[in-house]
Design a protein around this motif. Structure first.
Motif, PDB file in Angstrom:
ATOM      1  N   ASP A  22      24.894  25.813  14.100  1.00 60.14           N
ATOM      2  CA  ASP A  22      24.268  24.491  14.026  1.00 60.14           C
ATOM      3  C   ASP A  22      23.308  24.348  12.850  1.00 60.14           C
ATOM      4  OD1 ASP A  22      25.530  23.373  16.460  1.00 60.14           O
ATOM      5  OD2 ASP A  22      24.442  25.022  17.396  1.00 60.14           O
ATOM      6  N   CYS A  23      23.342  25.318  11.938  1.00 64.76           N
ATOM      7  CA  CYS A  23      22.686  25.161  10.643  1.00 64.76           C
ATOM      8  C   CYS A  23      23.717  25.191   9.529  1.00 64.76           C
ATOM      9  CB  CYS A  23      21.628  26.250  10.429  1.00 64.76           C
ATOM     10  SG  CYS A  23      20.145  26.031  11.446  1.00 64.76           S
ATOM     11  N   ASP A 163      17.441  25.977  13.950  1.00 64.26           N
ATOM     12  CA  ASP A 163      17.564  24.799  14.810  1.00 64.26           C
ATOM     13  C   ASP A 163      17.011  25.025  16.211  1.00 64.26           C
ATOM     14  OD1 ASP A 163      20.210  25.007  16.909  1.00 64.26           O
ATOM     15  OD2 ASP A 163      20.088  26.468  15.287  1.00 64.26           O
ATOM     16  N   SER A 164      16.820  26.270  16.618  1.00 64.42           N
ATOM     17  CA  SER A 164      16.480  26.575  18.002  1.00 64.42           C
ATOM     18  C   SER A 164      14.988  26.787  18.208  1.00 64.42           C
ATOM     19  CB  SER A 164      17.219  27.823  18.463  1.00 64.42           C
ATOM     20  OG  SER A 164      16.737  28.239  19.733  1.00 64.42           O
ATOM     21  N   ILE A 181      13.123  23.012  10.230  1.00 63.72           N
ATOM     22  CA  ILE A 181      13.871  22.738  11.454  1.00 63.72           C
ATOM     23  C   ILE A 181      15.011  21.794  11.123  1.00 63.72           C
ATOM     24  CG2 ILE A 181      13.751  21.934  13.838  1.00 63.72           C
ATOM     25  CD1 ILE A 181      11.982  24.378  13.074  1.00 63.72           C
ATOM     26  N   PHE A 182      16.233  22.261  11.340  1.00 64.33           N
ATOM     27  CA  PHE A 182      17.399  21.403  11.134  1.00 64.33           C
ATOM     28  C   PHE A 182      17.495  20.485  12.348  1.00 64.33           C
ATOM     29  CE2 PHE A 182      21.311  21.272   8.435  1.00 64.33           C
ATOM     30  CZ  PHE A 182      21.858  20.136   9.016  1.00 64.33           C
ATOM     31  N   ASP A 183      17.321  19.210  12.124  1.00 61.16           N
ATOM     32  CA  ASP A 183      17.245  18.241  13.215  1.00 61.16           C
ATOM     33  C   ASP A 183      18.533  18.223  14.029  1.00 61.16           C
ATOM     34  OD1 ASP A 183      15.584  15.784  14.237  1.00 61.16           O
ATOM     35  OD2 ASP A 183      17.664  15.095  14.110  1.00 61.16           O
ATOM     36  N   ARG A 184      18.394  18.506  15.332  1.00 61.27           N
ATOM     37  CA  ARG A 184      19.510  18.487  16.273  1.00 61.27           C
ATOM     38  C   ARG A 184      19.027  17.870  17.580  1.00 61.27           C
ATOM     39  NH1 ARG A 184      24.314  19.249  13.567  1.00 61.27           N
ATOM     40  NH2 ARG A 184      24.266  21.125  12.268  1.00 61.27           N
ATOM     41  N   ASN A 187      16.416  19.807  19.742  1.00 61.63           N
ATOM     42  CA  ASN A 187      15.065  20.159  19.271  1.00 61.63           C
ATOM     43  C   ASN A 187      14.214  18.933  18.959  1.00 61.63           C
ATOM     44  OD1 ASN A 187      15.581  19.309  16.505  1.00 61.63           O
ATOM     45  ND2 ASN A 187      16.587  21.268  16.112  1.00 61.63           N
ATOM     46  N   ARG A 199      10.662  19.113   9.692  1.00 60.03           N
ATOM     47  CA  ARG A 199      11.980  18.750  10.203  1.00 60.03           C
ATOM     48  C   ARG A 199      12.772  18.002   9.130  1.00 60.03           C
ATOM     49  NH1 ARG A 199      13.780  17.960  15.348  1.00 60.03           N
ATOM     50  NH2 ARG A 199      11.665  18.326  16.151  1.00 60.03           N
TER      51      ARG A 199
END
Length: 214
Positions: A22-23, A163-164, A181-184, A187, A199
């Motif tokens: 997820d990154c 991401d976590s 922080i990779f916005d998901r 998170n 973010r």
């Protein structure tokens, strides 16, 4: 004198931690399809509100184990889509002389297909380590990892892309680390521990942030 737009001054190189799932690849999106196929759980990606997919998909312990085993089969791992722009930006960083390390919570049993996926996406030069981020039995029971916590804590980084929220604790030993922080969806409700955390929505934004360095 040539000033590097990445590093701010000549000769200054960076060490960059990048999470895998997820990154750089769309793992959770793939798991929404797997959960639908195996259990008829039709959960839109935007509704994956918990990093723990057992909670997001409302699965029993047995269903969760089946889900994770399916999602870690080599042919399934190799099928995951790249997060747009990831390989381009990582290769730019390497071309500029920076050191990029993929630090993943995947177990070592997934190392070979995970390494193959990186190679297929032009990321042959990145290092990859499997670190027990989430508990030894979190994904596949009795898993092994090729990076022990004691050795990880001897490593240093200038930036981390993650991401976590569950992984934030692995950055406490690096007070100067800048955490991206990779916005998901899972998170978006979490608070950021301090001003070193920020973010971003995509790899273009991440490239620009790392380029500023400070």
């Amino acid at each position: 004198m040539v000033i590097s737009p990445m590093c701010g001054k000549v000769g200054t190189k960076m060490k960059i931690y990048v999470d895998y799932d997820d990154c750089i690849c769309e793992t959770a999106r793939a798991f929404t399809g797997i959960a639908d196929r195996l259990f008829g759980k039709k959960i839109p990606y935007e509704n994956v509100r918990f990093f723990n997919l057992q909670d997001s998909f409302e699965l029993t312990d047995e269903e969760y184990e089946i889900l994770m085993l399916e999602g870690h089969r080599p042919e399934v791992l190799l099928s995951y889509e790249e997060t747009p722009g990831a390989s381009k930006v990582l290769n730019e960083w390497i071309d500029q002389g920076n050191e990029v390390s993929i630090i993943t919570g995947r177990p070592f049993s997934a190392f070979e297909p995970s390494r193959e996926w990186l190679d297929q996406h032009g990321l042959e030069r990145v290092k990859m380590f499997c670190l027990n981020k989430y508990g030894r039995d979190a994904f596949i029971k009795n898993s092994d990892f090729n990076l022990e916590l004691d050795d990880y804590y001897k490593m240093s980084f200038d930036f981390a892309v993650e991401d976590s929220p569950m992984a934030f604790k692995f950055f406490d030993h690096l007070p100067e680390l800048k955490v991206i922080i990779f916005d998901r969806p899972w998170n978006q409700g979490c608070g950021l521990p301090n001003d070193n955390y920020s973010r971003y929505m995509n790899w273009d934004q991440i490239r620009e942030r790392v380029g500023r360095r400070v």
